[in-house]
Design a protein around this motif. Structure first.
Motif: not given
Length: 157
Positions: A15-23, A138-145
């Motif tokens: 949940s903290s990894a998920f919460a870390a995503d910048v919307q 189109l891409l998730t935050a992690q996919q961008v990274e």
């Protein structure tokens, strides 16, 4: 008890990894660049290479990339990406991947991490207008990274 604590720790970590995503609506661009990871985690270059080739990324439809020369089609609409890590900083590359239009007004490149402000939004690849409801990038935050991590490996030879 030990399993319960391990499960709780895993849930808290997830949940903290998920919460870390910048919307997408909270992304801060500075001169077109995004300084910090959108996911709060480092990208994986191998996953980034896959995204460059398939799915919503499909970067090679427009760009040539010598490191991906084993793939059969490379586009010529966008600039070649060889040496991109020498031309741009990681923050600038992150900004370009997320929304190139911030740095390059009028760019044809899709905004991969954007959910509002579209002129005409389509419904995936159906040719229909988007129905009411939530818009996903189109891409998730992690996919961008992951794409950024791969692009950072492309130095001049």
């Amino acid at each position: 008890m030990r399993h319960a604590l391990f499960g709780l720790a895993a849930c808290v970590a997830a949940s903290s990894a998920f919460a870390a995503d910048v919307q997408p609506t909270d992304v801060v661009f500075v001169d077109g660049a995004i300084e910090a990871s959108l996911s709060g985690a480092a990208g994986d270059p191998a996953s980034g290479a896959e995204i460059m080739n398939k799915g919503a990324g499909n970067c090679i439809a427009c760009h040539q990339v010598s490191a991906l020369s084993h793939l059969s089609f490379h586009g010529e609409i966008g600039p070649p990406l060889d040496g991109v890590a020498d031309r741009w900083s990681e923050a600038e590359i992150r900004g370009i991947v997320a929304n190139a239009k911030v740095m390059f007004e009028g760019s044809m490149m899709p905004s991969f991490y954007k959910t509002q402000g579209f002129v005409r939004l389509g419904d995936a690849y159906t040719g229909e207008a988007h129905a009411d409801g939530e818009v996903h990038p189109l891409l998730t935050a992690q996919q961008v990274e992951d794409v950024v991590a791969f692009l950072m490996t492309l130095n001049e030879q």
